[in-house]
Design an enzyme around this catalytic site. Structure first.
Site, PDB file in Angstrom:
ATOM      1  N   LEU A 124      -4.728  -5.131   5.100  1.00  0.00           N
ATOM      2  CA  LEU A 124      -5.041  -4.374   6.313  1.00  0.00           C
ATOM      3  C   LEU A 124      -5.853  -5.210   7.299  1.00  0.00           C
ATOM      4  O   LEU A 124      -6.527  -4.679   8.177  1.00  0.00           O
ATOM      5  CB  LEU A 124      -5.799  -3.091   5.957  1.00  0.00           C
ATOM      6  CG  LEU A 124      -5.005  -2.053   5.166  1.00  0.00           C
ATOM      7  CD1 LEU A 124      -5.889  -0.871   4.794  1.00  0.00           C
ATOM      8  CD2 LEU A 124      -3.773  -1.581   5.939  1.00  0.00           C
ATOM      9  N   GLY A 125      -5.802  -6.524   7.148  1.00  0.00           N
ATOM     10  CA  GLY A 125      -6.436  -7.401   8.127  1.00  0.00           C
ATOM     11  C   GLY A 125      -7.939  -7.411   8.083  1.00  0.00           C
ATOM     12  O   GLY A 125      -8.586  -7.624   9.114  1.00  0.00           O
ATOM     13  N   SER A 126      -8.538  -7.213   6.902  1.00  0.00           N
ATOM     14  CA  SER A 126     -10.003  -7.182   6.824  1.00  0.00           C
ATOM     15  C   SER A 126     -10.621  -8.517   7.227  1.00  0.00           C
ATOM     16  O   SER A 126     -11.627  -8.551   7.943  1.00  0.00           O
ATOM     17  CB  SER A 126     -10.461  -6.793   5.414  1.00  0.00           C
ATOM     18  OG  SER A 126      -9.968  -7.703   4.444  1.00  0.00           O
ATOM     19  N   SER A 127     -10.038  -9.622   6.795  1.00  0.00           N
ATOM     20  CA  SER A 127     -10.602 -10.931   7.150  1.00  0.00           C
ATOM     21  C   SER A 127     -10.391 -11.229   8.626  1.00  0.00           C
ATOM     22  O   SER A 127     -11.267 -11.804   9.285  1.00  0.00           O
ATOM     23  CB  SER A 127      -9.990 -12.038   6.292  1.00  0.00           C
ATOM     24  OG  SER A 127      -8.616 -12.219   6.577  1.00  0.00           O
ATOM     25  N   GLU A 169      -9.971 -18.064  10.229  1.00  0.00           N
ATOM     26  CA  GLU A 169      -8.981 -17.635   9.250  1.00  0.00           C
ATOM     27  C   GLU A 169      -8.456 -18.826   8.433  1.00  0.00           C
ATOM     28  O   GLU A 169      -8.152 -18.695   7.245  1.00  0.00           O
ATOM     29  CB  GLU A 169      -7.819 -16.933   9.955  1.00  0.00           C
ATOM     30  CG  GLU A 169      -8.110 -15.508  10.394  1.00  0.00           C
ATOM     31  CD  GLU A 169      -7.750 -14.504   9.327  1.00  0.00           C
ATOM     32  OE1 GLU A 169      -8.547 -14.343   8.374  1.00  0.00           O
ATOM     33  OE2 GLU A 169      -6.684 -13.894   9.441  1.00  0.00           O
ATOM     34  N   SER A 195     -17.929  -2.512   7.576  1.00  0.00           N
ATOM     35  CA  SER A 195     -16.488  -2.371   7.760  1.00  0.00           C
ATOM     36  C   SER A 195     -15.946  -1.110   7.107  1.00  0.00           C
ATOM     37  O   SER A 195     -16.424  -0.682   6.052  1.00  0.00           O
ATOM     38  CB  SER A 195     -15.759  -3.591   7.180  1.00  0.00           C
ATOM     39  OG  SER A 195     -14.369  -3.515   7.445  1.00  0.00           O
ATOM     40  N   GLY A 205      -8.831  -7.200   0.706  1.00  0.00           N
ATOM     41  CA  GLY A 205      -7.645  -7.576  -0.037  1.00  0.00           C
ATOM     42  C   GLY A 205      -6.570  -6.525  -0.103  1.00  0.00           C
ATOM     43  O   GLY A 205      -5.785  -6.496  -1.060  1.00  0.00           O
ATOM     44  N   ASP A 261      -2.282 -11.769  12.373  1.00  0.00           N
ATOM     45  CA  ASP A 261      -3.405 -10.905  11.997  1.00  0.00           C
ATOM     46  C   ASP A 261      -4.512 -10.937  13.040  1.00  0.00           C
ATOM     47  O   ASP A 261      -4.960  -9.897  13.532  1.00  0.00           O
ATOM     48  CB  ASP A 261      -3.966 -11.334  10.636  1.00  0.00           C
ATOM     49  CG  ASP A 261      -3.021 -11.043   9.488  1.00  0.00           C
ATOM     50  OD1 ASP A 261      -1.795 -11.145   9.695  1.00  0.00           O
ATOM     51  OD2 ASP A 261      -3.491 -10.721   8.396  1.00  0.00           O
TER      52      ASP A 261
END
Length: 340
Positions: free
Chosen positions: A141-144, A174, A133, A138, A185
């Site tokens: 920025l929508g990492s998960s 999510e 990635s 955290g 997201d």
């Protein structure tokens, strides 16, 4: 055959805490991506997950997964069912058996989400999933979401089930990670572009990651205690972004108004206490260079290169991490053996 899925990160340009109270936010995909590669194995007996950016590598014997998750592995419909509390507990037991560094314990829920999705869609087929990635963890920025969307896009390619709804499966992932996430997201990461807006205005942003952890529940509670409304802000954002600019003067005027709206949103967040001393350092540094700022970044419009270079250098001197990203664009994409 190897399957690769790439999902973009996302950013909420305005209204990130208004959505808690049912109001509208402006969100967009950004051109920073999470990539998931999947390859099945005929002569192996394990499911493996490699998180390359954080140096973690997990492997579970198929026999052990069958013992714990025997109720999964059957064909699923295109729409996912809720992952039950009992299933979460069973999956957590499998994750707890792995060697998990204490400094990375926050990633455990993401590993649980992977195991649930993998066994739900592919059952007990042995395979390896590699995740890389460009998105910091955290950093809002929508990492998960990008992680969940990329997984939900890659896994069905080897499934015997009908075509699955990537967005809905990602949302269920999510839930495992965050408990009660907002669907914006995963939706933005899946479909790309901006939420409900046909943008005609090119935007590029400088995003600054302060690397300061956050307690989302505490922030939301603070917002609830001192919330305030700006009912016309979303309408103004939409009008400006969708406008058909015809000359440099119009572009400049629109950029100036976006900066003003962004700073109004920022001032609201500061007034209700959802900030940190590091964020205030970013704000003051950006203002010194005459650029607008946001909790997750600074900018609006095409940023002047020389000024941004100076700003980045100064921000990085404080130990911050800087990215430039284009706002809006494609959602999740899938390729087979490197061919789109």
């Amino acid at each position: 055959m190897e399957i690769t899925a790439r999902a973009p990160g996302m950013i909420i340009l305005a209204g990130e805490h208004a959505v808690v109270h049912g109001y509208t936010a402006v969100a967009s995909s950004i051109d920073l991506y999470t990539v998931v590669s999947l390859r099945l194995h005929l002569n192996e007996d394990s499911i493996r997950l490699q998180l390359e950016d954080v140096g973690l590598d997990f492997s579970w014997p198929i026999k052990r997964i069958k013992e714990v998750l025997s109720h999964l592995g059957s064909p699923f419909s295109s729409t996912p069912t809720l992952c039950s509390l009992e299933t979460v507990k069973s999956i957590t037991a499998l994750v707890d058996e792995q060697s998990f560094p204490e400094t990375r314990i926050g990633l455990a829920s993401g590993v649980c989400a992977f195991l649930w999705l993998y066994t739900s869609i592919l059952g007990f087929k042995p395979g390896t999933v590699i995740v890389t990635s460009e998105l910091p963890l955290g950093a809002a920025l929508g990492s998960s979401a990008a992680y969940c969307v990329a997984l939900s896009a890659a896994l069905p390619a080897f499934s015997d089930s009908m075509k699955l709804d990537v967005n809905k499966w990602a949302f269920e992932e999510e839930k495992i990670i965050h408990g009660r996430p907002f669907s914006v997201d995963n939706s933005v990461s899946t479909f790309g572009s901006m939420t409900g807006i046909d943008s005609n205005m090119p935007l590029r942003m400088l995003i600054t990651n302060t690397k300061v952890g956050r307690d989302t529940k505490a922030l939301i509670a603070n917002v609830s205690a001192r919330k305030s409304r700006h009912p016309d802000a979303f309408k103004e954002w939409s009008t400006i972004i969708q406008s058909h600019t015809v000359d440099d003067l119009s572009v400049t005027a629109n950029e100036d108004r976006l900066r003003e709206l962004m700073e109004m949103n920022q001032g609201l967040l500061l007034s209700i206490g959802v900030t940190h001393v590091s964020i205030e350092t970013v704000l003051q540094t950006a203002m010194k260079h005459k650029l607008a700022s946001k909790l997750t970044g600074a900018g609006g419009g095409e940023l002047p290169g020389a000024i941004v270079d100076k700003l980045v250098k100064e921000l990085e001197s404080y130990g911050f991490q800087c990215f430039t990203a284009r706002i809006g664009g494609k959602g999740v994409q899938i390729s087979f053996d490197g061919c789109s």
